[in-house]
Design an enzyme around this catalytic site. Structure first.
Site, PDB file in Angstrom:
ATOM      1  N   GLU A 114     -17.020  -7.590  -6.137  1.00 29.57           N
ATOM      2  CA  GLU A 114     -17.058  -6.125  -6.043  1.00 29.57           C
ATOM      3  C   GLU A 114     -15.771  -5.567  -6.607  1.00 29.57           C
ATOM      4  O   GLU A 114     -14.745  -6.255  -6.615  1.00 29.57           O
ATOM      5  CB  GLU A 114     -17.162  -5.691  -4.568  1.00 29.57           C
ATOM      6  CG  GLU A 114     -18.439  -6.123  -3.917  1.00 29.57           C
ATOM      7  CD  GLU A 114     -18.374  -5.954  -2.396  1.00 29.57           C
ATOM      8  OE1 GLU A 114     -17.650  -5.067  -1.911  1.00 29.57           O
ATOM      9  OE2 GLU A 114     -19.053  -6.728  -1.713  1.00 29.57           O
ATOM     10  N   LYS A 116     -12.428  -3.604  -6.490  1.00 25.81           N
ATOM     11  CA  LYS A 116     -11.491  -3.298  -5.402  1.00 25.81           C
ATOM     12  C   LYS A 116     -11.030  -1.865  -5.608  1.00 25.81           C
ATOM     13  O   LYS A 116     -10.196  -1.577  -6.473  1.00 25.81           O
ATOM     14  CB  LYS A 116     -10.320  -4.278  -5.417  1.00 25.81           C
ATOM     15  CG  LYS A 116      -9.366  -4.075  -4.271  1.00 25.81           C
ATOM     16  CD  LYS A 116      -8.488  -5.295  -4.136  1.00 25.81           C
ATOM     17  CE  LYS A 116      -7.292  -5.146  -3.253  1.00 25.81           C
ATOM     18  NZ  LYS A 116      -6.918  -3.921  -2.675  1.00 25.81           N
ATOM     19  N   ASP A 118      -9.225   1.532  -5.261  1.00 23.86           N
ATOM     20  CA  ASP A 118      -7.857   1.836  -4.836  1.00 23.86           C
ATOM     21  C   ASP A 118      -7.857   3.136  -4.026  1.00 23.86           C
ATOM     22  O   ASP A 118      -7.568   4.210  -4.537  1.00 23.86           O
ATOM     23  CB  ASP A 118      -6.958   1.965  -6.072  1.00 23.86           C
ATOM     24  CG  ASP A 118      -5.499   1.859  -5.696  1.00 23.86           C
ATOM     25  OD1 ASP A 118      -5.210   1.526  -4.532  1.00 23.86           O
ATOM     26  OD2 ASP A 118      -4.658   2.120  -6.559  1.00 23.86           O
ATOM     27  N   TYR A 222     -18.668  -0.759   1.931  1.00 26.91           N
ATOM     28  CA  TYR A 222     -18.918  -2.121   1.458  1.00 26.91           C
ATOM     29  C   TYR A 222     -18.991  -3.166   2.566  1.00 26.91           C
ATOM     30  O   TYR A 222     -19.223  -4.324   2.311  1.00 26.91           O
ATOM     31  CB  TYR A 222     -17.853  -2.532   0.442  1.00 26.91           C
ATOM     32  CG  TYR A 222     -16.420  -2.253   0.882  1.00 26.91           C
ATOM     33  CD1 TYR A 222     -15.835  -2.958   1.913  1.00 26.91           C
ATOM     34  CD2 TYR A 222     -15.671  -1.267   0.241  1.00 26.91           C
ATOM     35  CE1 TYR A 222     -14.544  -2.700   2.310  1.00 26.91           C
ATOM     36  CE2 TYR A 222     -14.369  -1.001   0.626  1.00 26.91           C
ATOM     37  CZ  TYR A 222     -13.806  -1.717   1.671  1.00 26.91           C
ATOM     38  OH  TYR A 222     -12.532  -1.455   2.064  1.00 26.91           O
ATOM     39  N   LYS A 310      -5.879  -9.463  -7.789  1.00 30.80           N
ATOM     40  CA  LYS A 310      -5.118  -8.265  -8.162  1.00 30.80           C
ATOM     41  C   LYS A 310      -4.880  -8.241  -9.665  1.00 30.80           C
ATOM     42  O   LYS A 310      -4.383  -9.229 -10.220  1.00 30.80           O
ATOM     43  CB  LYS A 310      -3.755  -8.275  -7.455  1.00 30.80           C
ATOM     44  CG  LYS A 310      -3.838  -8.060  -5.957  1.00 30.80           C
ATOM     45  CD  LYS A 310      -3.917  -6.572  -5.659  1.00 30.80           C
ATOM     46  CE  LYS A 310      -3.816  -6.224  -4.199  1.00 30.80           C
ATOM     47  NZ  LYS A 310      -2.512  -6.212  -3.644  1.00 30.80           N
ATOM     48  N   CYS A 404      29.760  13.051 -11.619  1.00 31.96           N
ATOM     49  CA  CYS A 404      28.503  13.240 -10.874  1.00 31.96           C
ATOM     50  C   CYS A 404      27.686  14.351 -11.544  1.00 31.96           C
ATOM     51  O   CYS A 404      28.225  15.422 -11.827  1.00 31.96           O
ATOM     52  CB  CYS A 404      28.812  13.609  -9.423  1.00 31.96           C
ATOM     53  SG  CYS A 404      27.333  14.126  -8.506  1.00 31.96           S
ATOM     54  N   CYS A 407      27.753  17.443  -8.553  1.00 30.84           N
ATOM     55  CA  CYS A 407      28.977  18.131  -8.118  1.00 30.84           C
ATOM     56  C   CYS A 407      30.120  17.953  -9.118  1.00 30.84           C
ATOM     57  O   CYS A 407      31.201  18.505  -8.938  1.00 30.84           O
ATOM     58  CB  CYS A 407      29.399  17.644  -6.732  1.00 30.84           C
ATOM     59  SG  CYS A 407      30.024  15.963  -6.772  1.00 30.84           S
ATOM     60  N   CYS A 422      29.216   8.532  -6.484  1.00 29.84           N
ATOM     61  CA  CYS A 422      29.872   9.822  -6.313  1.00 29.84           C
ATOM     62  C   CYS A 422      30.441   9.762  -4.893  1.00 29.84           C
ATOM     63  O   CYS A 422      29.684   9.568  -3.929  1.00 29.84           O
ATOM     64  CB  CYS A 422      28.850  10.951  -6.425  1.00 29.84           C
ATOM     65  SG  CYS A 422      29.476  12.505  -5.773  1.00 29.84           S
ATOM     66  N   CYS A 427      29.182  16.635  -1.819  1.00 32.37           N
ATOM     67  CA  CYS A 427      28.223  16.747  -2.935  1.00 32.37           C
ATOM     68  C   CYS A 427      26.876  17.217  -2.371  1.00 32.37           C
ATOM     69  O   CYS A 427      26.315  16.592  -1.458  1.00 32.37           O
ATOM     70  CB  CYS A 427      28.063  15.390  -3.622  1.00 32.37           C
ATOM     71  SG  CYS A 427      26.753  15.368  -4.852  1.00 32.37           S
TER      72      CYS A 427
HETATM   73  S1  IVH Z   1     -13.562  -6.085   1.911  1.00 32.34           S
HETATM   74  C1  IVH Z   1     -12.684  -7.964   6.015  1.00 32.34           C
HETATM   75  N1  IVH Z   1     -14.258  -4.857  -0.310  1.00 32.34           N
HETATM   76  O1  IVH Z   1      -8.782  -3.774  -0.195  1.00 32.34           O
HETATM   77  C2  IVH Z   1     -12.908  -7.528   4.598  1.00 32.34           C
HETATM   78  N2  IVH Z   1     -12.110  -4.397   0.583  1.00 32.34           N
HETATM   79  O2  IVH Z   1      -6.731  -5.887   0.025  1.00 32.34           O
HETATM   80  C3  IVH Z   1     -12.509  -6.154   4.369  1.00 32.34           C
HETATM   81  N3  IVH Z   1     -10.839  -2.718  -0.649  1.00 32.34           N
HETATM   82  O3  IVH Z   1      -8.216  -3.531   3.259  1.00 32.34           O
HETATM   83  C4  IVH Z   1     -12.221  -5.788   2.985  1.00 32.34           C
HETATM   84  N4  IVH Z   1     -12.357  -2.317  -2.182  1.00 32.34           N
HETATM   85  O4  IVH Z   1      -8.991  -1.400   1.977  1.00 32.34           O
HETATM   86  C5  IVH Z   1     -13.292  -5.039   0.604  1.00 32.34           C
HETATM   87  N5  IVH Z   1     -15.030  -3.797  -2.218  1.00 32.34           N
HETATM   88  C6  IVH Z   1     -14.076  -3.974  -1.314  1.00 32.34           C
HETATM   89  C7  IVH Z   1     -12.857  -3.268  -1.368  1.00 32.34           C
HETATM   90  C8  IVH Z   1     -11.892  -3.523  -0.392  1.00 32.34           C
HETATM   91  C9  IVH Z   1     -11.165  -1.998  -1.734  1.00 32.34           C
HETATM   92  C10 IVH Z   1      -9.543  -2.642   0.069  1.00 32.34           C
HETATM   93  C11 IVH Z   1      -9.660  -2.559   1.573  1.00 32.34           C
HETATM   94  C12 IVH Z   1      -8.946  -3.771   2.089  1.00 32.34           C
HETATM   95  C13 IVH Z   1      -8.044  -4.109   0.945  1.00 32.34           C
HETATM   96  C14 IVH Z   1      -7.703  -5.578   0.965  1.00 32.34           C
END
Ligand code: IVH
Length: 665
Positions: A114, A116, A118, A222, A310, A404, A407, A422, A427
């Protein structure tokens, strides 16, 4: 229209609007014009005004009305909200796969991948078909009940076709909305949000819920908690079930038969990332078969059946237009590059840090150079280096500042140190920055006092020192008369200032901004000395012998209290009623674990951070590795190699039950 006709009409309109909301906010596929939607909404509002008894919890009108609260209540999660372990490359993913195969005894594992998202995670609890609670993650165990605000997110159903459900997901802001909000903030001269995640978090924690409705937050769900109890067999099926219940799920997920397919998904979305309407910072990989989860198990913080890949920090190339120094609260000079506008990781960047003069000299960076700029997470962007092949003849050598920028006093550099300072204690920038730090959350936690307000009050001579904050009521009339500052903001500010008077001492000690005294050190020092008086008179030796407080910190503290102005300021704060003693909120045996060193390992009933905080609040220390200095190893299930090492070194191993006994003894 009589009452029963009105009742029928209200029901009809509610259903109609809820359906349109779903089409618009979840399916992204509207079926009516904005005008028709608005008229229908107005008709419903009019009927509800006439017959308030017809207003129900799930009426779409409830999503737009504003409520202002003064704070959110804490919410204890029934099942802790865990986070995920990280992977940074293919090797990490292969290792994750091998571990799962080992734990399950299976030779092939199917995963769901899935995006991730942000944003910030939330937990929704439905009872009796209705959305009962919407809470933030907080520390994983306790979050904040932000239900009023969650109700304003139109893609989240207020009512579902299932009696009970706990579901988790991510609240986020689209890139477009994020840019729109920042443009508005820029026009109003408000500080900009660094990225969509911060903007979403700031919005969800807004006390005035009408702002949320305007900002168009959205949420992808999710995680169906305890899905197997409802007969769901896989994560992909859980997502489909959530979609059937009319939640917004992210449709980009894919079932992968092995890590090679996972890697393909990762690469595909790393490339597509820019084109998505929302920000993602990686890929979440989860074992698809839910029946394996218990067998695979958990560490103290993370499930072992999922991992977050990541994306690497994004690096972009842009041009340095100028180099300018800024001064911080300690007087340290930082050099920054003014850049040709560039977009990095979803944010428009116009400046990046160059750290200090030596960095610029060592890297031979010049004005006009094309440079590589990096931004990782929400850390400030930084210049990494210039591109020699693209240096123009006109690139201008840069000259280190001698004075600085604020000031204009002569800058100093201690022999052997890279940073310039400084040293003018008057300041203005140093003072306003110190005040900002004093008010910050981890220090005195005074809300409602932004950088701009501090500068305004400073320029008017109302606020020149920490203690002046507690005397601002003298200027009530003048402050209320300032532009953009009404009675309400004034009251909020004063309440927050007054509330800070009772803070435990470590917050004040940290707030003073003594060099090298961070939050953790401030805690260690206050645990040991308990009162400000004892800290002020502490000797170098007494300070330096505290576990984890070395000679550098000790010198800095002693030097700070050698200065008469600092002592006078502390005295004045005491006279104004600011608490000068340590009073941990969690317990009253603050020194119980003094000189104890714990190592925590394995799975416990609460996240490790919980035990760590508890131990530290009682004067103890924690460490990641077992040594002869360790007093106890607190071991939960699945403890790993630390136990073996503890046994070898004759360090006592205790269970959570033993630990609780120790606490209560
Ligand atoms: S699953 C116990 N699925 O990423 C499992 N997390 O680094 C719970 N996040 O705390 C997380 N997209 O805030 C899951 N498709 C996704 C996600 C996701 C974003 C975030 C979430 C989690 C953090 C972990």
């Amino acid at each position: 229209m009589n009452f029963s006709e009105a009742q029928k009409r209200v029901e009809f309109l509610k259903e109609q609007i809820n359906k349109w909301n779903y089409e618009y906010y979840v399916l992204n596929n509207p079926s009516v014009s904005d005008q028709e939607y608005d008229w229908t909404m107005q008709e419903l509002m009019a009927l509800e005004t006439e017959h308030p008894e017809l207003i129900t919890f799930d009426s779409p009108t409830q999503r737009v009305s504003g409520e202002v609260s003064d704070k959110f209540n804490k919410y204890e999660h029934q099942n802790p909200m865990l986070s995920l372990g990280n992977a940074f490359n293919l090797e990490d993913l292969q290792h994750f796969d091998e571990q799962i195969k080992e734990l399950t005894g299976l030779s092939a594992i199917e995963y769901t991948c899935e995006l991730k998202i942000d944003g910030l995670s939330i937990s929704l609890i439905y009872e009796n078909h209705l959305l009962k609670i919407g809470a933030t993650r907080g520390d994983g165990t306790t979050g904040e009940d932000v239900t009023v605000n969650i109700k304003k997110i139109r893609s989240i159903p207020l009512k579902i076709d299932q009696e009970n459900l706990t579901v988790r997901g991510e609240v986020y802001l689209s890139k477009n909305n994020f840019e729109k909000i920042n443009k508005e903030r820029e026009a109003n001269e408000e500080p900009l949000f660094a990225n969509p995640r911060n903007a979403a978090a700031g919005t969800l924690r807004q006390l005035d819920s009408s702002i949320i409705a305007k900002r168009n937050l959205s949420a992808f769900l999710y995680y169906y908690v305890n899905a197997t109890n409802d007969g769901i067999k896989t994560q992909s099926e859980a997502l489909q079930r959530l979609a059937a219940l009319k939640f917004k799920i992210n449709k980009e997920f894919r079932i992968c038969k092995n890590i090679a397919e996972v890697w393909d998904y990762v690469q595909t979305y790393q490339a597509k990332r820019e084109d998505l309407e929302y920000e993602i910072d990686g890929i979440v990989i989860k074992v698809n078969d839910l029946s394996l989860y218990n067998r695979i198990g958990y560490t103290a913080k993370n499930p072992k059946w999922a991992i977050a890949y990541k994306f690497p920090a994004e690096i972009v190339i842009t041009k340095i237009l100028n180099i300018f120094p800024t001064v911080g609260r300690t007087g340290r000079i930082t050099y920054n590059a003014h850049l040709e506008l560039v977009r990095i990781a979803g944010t428009i960047v116009k400046a990046a840090t160059l750290h200090n003069a030596s960095f610029i000299i060592d890297k031979d960076i010049r004005i006009g150079d094309n440079v590589k700029v990096k931004k990782a997470g929400d850390i400030i962007p930084e210049v990494i280096g210039y591109l020699p092949e693209r240096r123009s003849k006109n690139a201008k050598k840069w000259q280190e500042a001698t004075h600085c920028p604020v000031c204009h006093s002569l800058l100093e550099r201690t022999a052997g140190e890279v940073d310039q300072y400084c040293i003018n204690s008057l300041c203005s920038k140093k003072i306003t920055r110190s005040l900002e730090h004093f008010c910050s959350r981890n220090a005195m936690n005074i809300g409602g006092v932004s950088e701009k307000i501090i500068e305004k009050l400073f320029n008017l001579n109302y606020l020149k020192s920490f203690s002046n904050l507690y005397e601002l009521e003298k200027y009530h009339q003048e402050i209320v008369g300032l532009e953009n500052f009404g009675e309400k903001s004034y009251q909020n500010m004063i309440n927050s200032i007054n509330n800070s008077k009772t803070n435990s001492l470590e917050k004040l000690l940290f707030g003073l901004g003594i060099r090298h005294v961070g939050q953790k050190t401030a805690k260690l020092i206050t645990h040991k000395f308990l009162t400000m008086e004892a800290i002020v008179t502490a000797t170098f030796e007494e300070l330096a012998t505290i576990n984890d407080v070395g000679p550098i910190v000790a010198t800095s503290v002693v030097d700070y209290f050698k200065i008469a102005e600092n002592i006078n300021e502390v005295k004045k704060l005491a006279q104004l009623g600011i608490n000068m003693t340590y009073h941990p909120s969690t317990n009253n045996n603050s020194n119980k674990f003094e000189n104890y060193r714990f190592v925590i390992t394995g799975t416990l009933s609460k996240p490790r951070e919980y035990f760590k905080d508890l131990i530290e609040s009682m004067g103890g220390a924690t460490s990641d590795s077992v040594s002869s200095k360790t007093t106890y190893v607190l071991a939960g299930a699945d403890p790993g190699s630390k136990i073996t090492k503890a046994a070898k070194l004759n360090v006592k191993i205790i269970s959570e039950e033993d630990f609780n006994k120790l606490l209560n003894s």
